[in-house]
Design a protein around this motif. Structure first.
Motif, PDB file in Angstrom:
ATOM      1  N   VAL A  15       0.821  -1.210   0.000  1.00 27.75           N
ATOM      2  CA  VAL A  15       0.000   0.000   0.000  1.00 27.75           C
ATOM      3  C   VAL A  15       0.856   1.262   0.000  1.00 27.75           C
ATOM      4  N   GLY A  21      -1.482   2.182  -2.803  1.00 22.49           N
ATOM      5  CA  GLY A  21      -2.498   2.941  -2.099  1.00 22.49           C
ATOM      6  C   GLY A  21      -3.698   2.102  -1.696  1.00 22.49           C
ATOM      7  N   ILE A  22      -4.685   2.805  -1.130  1.00 25.06           N
ATOM      8  CA  ILE A  22      -5.932   2.140  -0.740  1.00 25.06           C
ATOM      9  C   ILE A  22      -6.661   1.634  -1.977  1.00 25.06           C
ATOM     10  N   LYS A  23      -6.550   2.373  -3.078  1.00 23.15           N
ATOM     11  CA  LYS A  23      -7.224   1.924  -4.296  1.00 23.15           C
ATOM     12  C   LYS A  23      -6.706   0.550  -4.725  1.00 23.15           C
ATOM     13  N   TYR A 131       2.783  12.202  -3.845  1.00 23.35           N
ATOM     14  CA  TYR A 131       1.679  11.244  -3.828  1.00 23.35           C
ATOM     15  C   TYR A 131       1.862  10.316  -2.635  1.00 23.35           C
ATOM     16  N   THR A 133      -0.456   8.059   0.843  1.00 18.73           N
ATOM     17  CA  THR A 133      -1.665   7.525   1.444  1.00 18.73           C
ATOM     18  C   THR A 133      -1.634   7.796   2.937  1.00 18.73           C
ATOM     19  N   SER A 134      -2.793   7.819   3.572  1.00 21.56           N
ATOM     20  CA  SER A 134      -2.932   8.152   4.986  1.00 21.56           C
ATOM     21  C   SER A 134      -2.333   9.537   5.236  1.00 21.56           C
ATOM     22  N   TRP A 145      -8.105   5.893   5.579  1.00 22.02           N
ATOM     23  CA  TRP A 145      -8.595   5.262   4.356  1.00 22.02           C
ATOM     24  C   TRP A 145      -8.659   6.289   3.220  1.00 22.02           C
ATOM     25  N   ARG A 146      -7.497   6.706   2.741  1.00 22.61           N
ATOM     26  CA  ARG A 146      -7.476   7.652   1.620  1.00 22.61           C
ATOM     27  C   ARG A 146      -6.113   7.657   0.956  1.00 22.61           C
ATOM     28  N   ASP A 147      -6.113   8.000  -0.324  1.00 19.67           N
ATOM     29  CA  ASP A 147      -4.910   8.292  -1.086  1.00 19.67           C
ATOM     30  C   ASP A 147      -4.940   9.780  -1.438  1.00 19.67           C
ATOM     31  N   ASN A 214      -7.756  14.463  -2.742  1.00 25.77           N
ATOM     32  CA  ASN A 214      -8.002  13.283  -1.923  1.00 25.77           C
ATOM     33  C   ASN A 214      -8.869  12.284  -2.680  1.00 25.77           C
ATOM     34  N   TYR A 216     -10.971   8.685  -1.848  1.00 25.46           N
ATOM     35  CA  TYR A 216     -11.445   7.756  -0.829  1.00 25.46           C
ATOM     36  C   TYR A 216     -12.127   6.568  -1.518  1.00 25.46           C
TER      37      TYR A 216
END
Length: 362
Positions: A15, A21-23, A131, A133-134, A145-147, A214, A216
């Motif tokens: 991640v 990332g979360i995606k 770029y 995440t978190s 829970w985000r990029d 952002n 989500y």
């Protein structure tokens, strides 16, 4: 945890370190939230904490130029004194641009991971694009829970050369058109306090500007996670575009005892921009205006984007209560310090809620 991750270390590497990332986590077939993303109960928002009568203020900025000027200024000031946020319509940013901006955000985050990973910290060819995440994944016990992709503005030329091709045109135009909104709002807010801040001083106080996109992704267990932890923004004013999904919540009141907080959902309004006051403006106003503590809930329904423009002082700029207000109030509630000192302390200490303001409080 998705079966392709043997342990928490491999999950973190996938991640965070590899830029998926979360995606990427969601795209891998995730069916439940990994333990590292489960937030402690005090970070979550529960239905019983939502304000029974949401108090949302929507202000028509075009009326600042008409006979209702004074009433609009009072409405802006009242929102700044009581909630720390409001929404604006007829603000001058073309609605077509806002729609294009949301589409550009989806285009950037929809790329393969290796394309986005080129902008990871330490890998990016431009230090003004990041770029990730978190927030600070190496330090957080529970991840958010985000990029995101963060683009700091220096010049138009640098933005067009170094910002991601998928979104640079829209992001730059959004930043430039929102600058006029910030100027008009600060003139109204300072004017309401009976003080005049010179243009050169305003430019210094808002000279550090950045567009922050952002993303989500949908979450299989949204009740266990948060998109962004509870916090207030560091700078002067934030101009935020949110899409139609919703999930942004602002805390009602400054000194609510833990467990008794009330949260107000900021409903998406087509064409509106959310304005929230940051810590620097709270300090300058000697506490008259309050920075908005806010958080983001996740959803299981669809991916969500939000795009703030942060307007903050240059690092070397000194921030402290305006002398006219200290003389009037008879006390300085905050000490003078540089914005860099304030920002560095925030990054080093617990950012939860409005803890960072304690560093500046007398």
């Amino acid at each position: 945890m998705a079966s392709c991750f043997k342990d928490e270390s491999s999950l973190f590497r996938f991640v965070v370190k590899e830029g998926n990332g979360i995606k990427g986590l969601v795209d891998s077939g995730l069916t439940e939230v990994p333990a590292r993303y489960i937030q402690p109960p005090h970070q979550r928002i529960y239905k019983q904490q939502l304000a029974a009568s949401p108090e949302n203020i929507v202000i028509d900025l075009s009326e600042l130029d008409g006979p209702n000027h004074d009433q609009v200024v009072k409405a802006i000031a009242h929102a700044g004194e009581t909630l720390g946020f409001f929404q604006v319509v007829n603000h001058g940013v073309p609605l077509e641009l806002l729609e294009s901006l949301k589409a550009a955000a989806h285009k950037f985050f929809g790329q393969p991971a290796e394309k986005k990973a080129a902008y990871l910290k330490g890998a990016s060819s431009c230090p003004n694009v990041n770029y990730g995440t978190s927030y600070l994944p190496d330090k957080e016990d529970a991840l958010q829970w985000r990029d995101f992709v963060n683009m700091i503005y220096t010049t138009d030329a640098d933005a067009l050369e170094f910002w991601p091709n998928e979104c640079k045109q829209e992001a730059l135009e959004y930043l430039k058109t929102s600058t006029e909104i910030v100027k008009r709002l600060l003139e109204a807010l300072f004017g309401n306090l009976g003080v005049k801040v010179e243009d050169s001083r305003l430019d210094a106080l808002t000279g550090l500007r950045k567009v922050h996109m952002n993303f989500y992704p949908p979450c299989p267990n949204p009740e266990l996670t948060v998109g962004v932890m509870r916090h207030s923004d560091m700078g002067m004013l934030t101009v935020l575009l949110q899409d139609g999904i919703g999930g942004l919540y602002m805390k009602k009141g400054e000194n609510t005892p833990p467990g008794n907080e009330e949260w107000i959902e900021v409903p998406p309004i087509h064409g509106a921009l959310v304005i929230n006051i940051g810590d620097t403006l709270q300090i300058l106003s000697n506490g008259r205006y309050i920075s908005a503590e806010h958080t983001v809930r996740t959803t299981s329904t669809a991916p969500r984007v939000s795009i703030p423009v942060f307007n903050a002082p240059h690092p070397v700029v000194k921030i402290g209560p305006l002398p006219e207000l200290v003389a009037r109030d008879g006390v300085a509630r905050y000490r003078e310090l540089t914005f860099e000192e304030y920002r560095n302390n925030l990054h080093e200490k617990d950012r939860e809620g409005k803890n960072a303001l304690k560093f500046a409080t007398v």
